[in-house]
Write a protein that holds these residues in place. Structure first.
Motif, PDB file in Angstrom:
ATOM      1  N   TYR A 110      40.091  36.411  34.747  1.00  0.00           N
ATOM      2  CA  TYR A 110      40.886  37.508  35.301  1.00  0.00           C
ATOM      3  C   TYR A 110      41.247  37.201  36.781  1.00  0.00           C
ATOM      4  CZ  TYR A 110      39.989  40.395  30.972  1.00  0.00           C
ATOM      5  OH  TYR A 110      39.725  40.912  29.812  1.00  0.00           O
ATOM      6  N   ASP A 111      42.581  37.511  36.856  1.00  0.00           N
ATOM      7  CA  ASP A 111      42.747  37.851  38.513  1.00  0.00           C
ATOM      8  C   ASP A 111      42.477  39.184  38.670  1.00  0.00           C
ATOM      9  OD1 ASP A 111      43.828  38.979  40.619  1.00  0.00           O
ATOM     10  OD2 ASP A 111      45.575  37.646  40.476  1.00  0.00           O
ATOM     11  N   SER A 112      41.068  39.669  39.178  1.00  0.00           N
ATOM     12  CA  SER A 112      40.460  40.773  39.191  1.00  0.00           C
ATOM     13  C   SER A 112      41.208  41.565  40.240  1.00  0.00           C
ATOM     14  CB  SER A 112      38.980  40.590  40.029  1.00  0.00           C
ATOM     15  OG  SER A 112      38.224  39.695  38.975  1.00  0.00           O
ATOM     16  N   GLU A 113      41.908  41.289  41.370  1.00  0.00           N
ATOM     17  CA  GLU A 113      42.651  42.303  42.192  1.00  0.00           C
ATOM     18  C   GLU A 113      43.725  42.772  41.300  1.00  0.00           C
ATOM     19  OE1 GLU A 113      43.532  41.132  46.018  1.00  0.00           O
ATOM     20  OE2 GLU A 113      41.507  40.061  46.294  1.00  0.00           O
ATOM     21  N   LEU A 114      44.413  41.965  40.570  1.00  0.00           N
ATOM     22  CA  LEU A 114      45.473  42.311  39.708  1.00  0.00           C
ATOM     23  C   LEU A 114      45.052  43.508  38.386  1.00  0.00           C
ATOM     24  CD1 LEU A 114      48.551  42.183  38.935  1.00  0.00           C
ATOM     25  CD2 LEU A 114      48.177  40.332  37.819  1.00  0.00           C
ATOM     26  N   LEU A 115      43.990  42.852  38.097  1.00  0.00           N
ATOM     27  CA  LEU A 115      43.384  43.922  37.008  1.00  0.00           C
ATOM     28  C   LEU A 115      43.199  45.200  37.449  1.00  0.00           C
ATOM     29  CD1 LEU A 115      42.157  44.274  34.216  1.00  0.00           C
ATOM     30  CD2 LEU A 115      40.072  43.289  34.897  1.00  0.00           C
ATOM     31  N   ALA A 116      42.482  45.204  38.575  1.00  0.00           N
ATOM     32  CA  ALA A 116      42.162  46.573  39.347  1.00  0.00           C
ATOM     33  C   ALA A 116      43.506  47.393  39.626  1.00  0.00           C
ATOM     34  CB  ALA A 116      41.544  46.353  40.566  1.00  0.00           C
ATOM     35  N   ASP A 117      44.690  46.483  40.147  1.00  0.00           N
ATOM     36  CA  ASP A 117      45.708  47.332  40.207  1.00  0.00           C
ATOM     37  C   ASP A 117      46.405  48.064  39.222  1.00  0.00           C
ATOM     38  OD1 ASP A 117      45.579  46.655  42.900  1.00  0.00           O
ATOM     39  OD2 ASP A 117      47.048  44.867  42.723  1.00  0.00           O
ATOM     40  N   ILE A 118      46.269  47.315  37.946  1.00  0.00           N
ATOM     41  CA  ILE A 118      46.915  47.736  36.866  1.00  0.00           C
ATOM     42  C   ILE A 118      46.183  48.890  36.142  1.00  0.00           C
ATOM     43  CG2 ILE A 118      47.119  47.075  34.096  1.00  0.00           C
ATOM     44  CD1 ILE A 118      47.906  44.107  35.229  1.00  0.00           C
ATOM     45  N   LEU A 119      44.680  48.748  36.291  1.00  0.00           N
ATOM     46  CA  LEU A 119      43.654  50.040  35.719  1.00  0.00           C
ATOM     47  C   LEU A 119      44.293  51.339  36.594  1.00  0.00           C
ATOM     48  CD1 LEU A 119      40.623  48.039  34.964  1.00  0.00           C
ATOM     49  CD2 LEU A 119      42.292  49.198  33.439  1.00  0.00           C
ATOM     50  N   GLU A 120      44.315  51.059  38.212  1.00  0.00           N
ATOM     51  CA  GLU A 120      44.445  52.300  38.777  1.00  0.00           C
ATOM     52  C   GLU A 120      45.736  52.746  38.328  1.00  0.00           C
ATOM     53  OE1 GLU A 120      42.608  52.114  43.262  1.00  0.00           O
ATOM     54  OE2 GLU A 120      43.893  50.372  43.162  1.00  0.00           O
ATOM     55  N   GLU A 121      46.896  52.082  38.112  1.00  0.00           N
ATOM     56  CA  GLU A 121      48.014  52.803  37.921  1.00  0.00           C
ATOM     57  C   GLU A 121      48.248  53.457  36.651  1.00  0.00           C
ATOM     58  OE1 GLU A 121      50.555  49.348  38.038  1.00  0.00           O
ATOM     59  OE2 GLU A 121      50.412  48.924  40.236  1.00  0.00           O
ATOM     60  N   LEU A 122      47.223  53.196  35.827  1.00  0.00           N
ATOM     61  CA  LEU A 122      47.067  53.959  34.425  1.00  0.00           C
ATOM     62  C   LEU A 122      46.652  55.526  34.741  1.00  0.00           C
ATOM     63  CD1 LEU A 122      45.373  51.433  32.401  1.00  0.00           C
ATOM     64  CD2 LEU A 122      47.768  52.107  32.087  1.00  0.00           C
ATOM     65  N   PRO A 123      47.439  56.346  33.686  1.00  0.00           N
ATOM     66  CA  PRO A 123      46.860  57.876  34.112  1.00  0.00           C
ATOM     67  C   PRO A 123      45.338  57.897  33.831  1.00  0.00           C
ATOM     68  CG  PRO A 123      48.284  57.653  32.273  1.00  0.00           C
ATOM     69  CD  PRO A 123      48.476  56.097  32.770  1.00  0.00           C
ATOM     70  N   ASP A 124      45.039  57.208  32.883  1.00  0.00           N
ATOM     71  CA  ASP A 124      43.570  57.256  32.550  1.00  0.00           C
ATOM     72  C   ASP A 124      43.105  55.849  31.773  1.00  0.00           C
ATOM     73  OD1 ASP A 124      44.049  57.321  29.596  1.00  0.00           O
ATOM     74  OD2 ASP A 124      44.898  59.231  29.807  1.00  0.00           O
ATOM     75  N   ASP A 140      35.272  47.483  44.257  1.00  0.00           N
ATOM     76  CA  ASP A 140      34.319  47.031  45.140  1.00  0.00           C
ATOM     77  C   ASP A 140      34.582  45.534  45.819  1.00  0.00           C
ATOM     78  OD1 ASP A 140      33.152  49.435  45.327  1.00  0.00           O
ATOM     79  OD2 ASP A 140      31.316  48.819  44.075  1.00  0.00           O
ATOM     80  N   HIS A 141      35.019  44.904  44.820  1.00  0.00           N
ATOM     81  CA  HIS A 141      35.208  43.387  45.243  1.00  0.00           C
ATOM     82  C   HIS A 141      36.582  42.861  45.354  1.00  0.00           C
ATOM     83  CE1 HIS A 141      31.337  42.457  44.123  1.00  0.00           C
ATOM     84  NE2 HIS A 141      31.115  43.218  42.794  1.00  0.00           N
ATOM     85  N   ARG A 142      37.626  43.881  45.639  1.00  0.00           N
ATOM     86  CA  ARG A 142      38.999  43.703  45.939  1.00  0.00           C
ATOM     87  C   ARG A 142      39.034  43.277  47.483  1.00  0.00           C
ATOM     88  NH1 ARG A 142      43.307  47.891  43.859  1.00  0.00           N
ATOM     89  NH2 ARG A 142      42.179  49.141  45.478  1.00  0.00           N
ATOM     90  N   SER A 143      39.923  42.347  47.865  1.00  0.00           N
ATOM     91  CA  SER A 143      40.077  42.055  49.197  1.00  0.00           C
ATOM     92  C   SER A 143      40.650  43.332  49.827  1.00  0.00           C
ATOM     93  CB  SER A 143      40.756  40.886  49.322  1.00  0.00           C
ATOM     94  OG  SER A 143      40.322  39.713  48.840  1.00  0.00           O
ATOM     95  N   LEU A 144      40.156  43.641  51.232  1.00  0.00           N
ATOM     96  CA  LEU A 144      40.867  44.939  51.663  1.00  0.00           C
ATOM     97  C   LEU A 144      41.402  44.383  53.034  1.00  0.00           C
ATOM     98  CD1 LEU A 144      37.663  47.174  51.717  1.00  0.00           C
ATOM     99  CD2 LEU A 144      39.498  46.899  49.962  1.00  0.00           C
TER     100      LEU A 144
END
Length: 245
Positions: A110-124, A140-144
């Motif tokens: 996985y591209d973990s950062e992209l996965l997190a972005d996709i999940l965040e964009e979902l309504p649930d 937690d592990h996403r680059s800030l």
């Protein structure tokens, strides 16, 4: 939450066969999360067909080679049909299909950062296989970024102002970050609201947080009344390192 889709979409309806006509592969090495797959079927419907061996050469008719846990999940949900494609292969080829279907999934990443972005964009998170706890770990592990550019608040700070970045699970300033709990987020919010009321600006909040003593505390979720968590200390920075055949 999105509306429940048709169990089997029109594009797969011609492949639908009775669930009870199929059997699991007789020596499947894969263990799967049937409950998670059932949740996906409930929310998303069946979006790909399972693969079944007719069994002419093996003597085991209608044996599932890829999709055993999807079939088990459909049974759990009480489905009477499931979409399936058929092959007719010998034991050796059947075993290869079972193994490679699992192995190619294992080799993927996985591209973990992209996965997190996709999940965040979902309504649930329904039907994704992720819950909030799993998403929190990704976040937690996403680059800030070290800072965020914000429009000027009109207080003579110039065209742009800088604000330290508060990220889910972390407080970050410059190149330093501290992992924080839910209770500490509440504590920080209290300090922030008071600072904003007094200063009428976000500017300098990170410096204020680090340099000033704070007595604010927030009770951890589910904790006893006398079990409270204090705001994070600047010296406590830490980084947490972190279907189906």
């Amino acid at each position: 939450m999105s509306a429940a889709p048709t169990r089997i979409p029109e594009s797969l309806l011609s492949l639908a066969v009775p669930v009870d006509d199929l059997v699991a592969y007789y020596r499947n090495p894969r263990t799967g999360d049937v409950d998670a797959i059932a949740e996906s079927l409930r929310v998303n419907g069946q979006y790909k067909a399972i693969v079944v061996n007719r069994g002419t050469h093996t003597g085991r008719p209608n044996e599932i080679l890829a999709g055993n846990h999807t079939w088990a999940a459909a049974q759990q949900l009480g489905w009477d049909q499931i979409a399936a494609t058929f092959v007719d292969v010998h034991d050796e080829d059947a075993a290869r299909i079972v193994v490679v279907d699992n192995r190619t999934s294992d080799l993927a990443g996985y591209d973990s950062e992209l996965l997190a972005d996709i999940l965040e964009e979902l309504p649930d998170l329904d039907g994704t296989g992720y819950d909030q706890g799993a998403l929190d770990k990704l976040l937690d592990h996403r680059s800030l970024p070290a800072t965020i550019d914000l429009p000027s608040d009109g207080a003579g700070t110039g065209a742009m102002a800088k604000l330290e970045y508060l990220q889910w699970g972390y407080l970050q300033w410059s190149t330093t970050r501290v992992q924080i709990t839910a209770a500490e987020v509440e504590t920080l919010n209290r300090i922030y609201e008071r600072f904003l009321t007094q200063a009428r600006s976000d500017l300098g909040f990170g410096w204020h947080l680090l340099q000033e003593a704070h007595s604010d505390t927030a009770e951890a979720p589910g904790a006893d009344d006398d079990d409270q968590t204090s705001a994070p200390d600047a010296g406590d920075a830490e980084d947490e390192d972190g279907d189906d055949a």
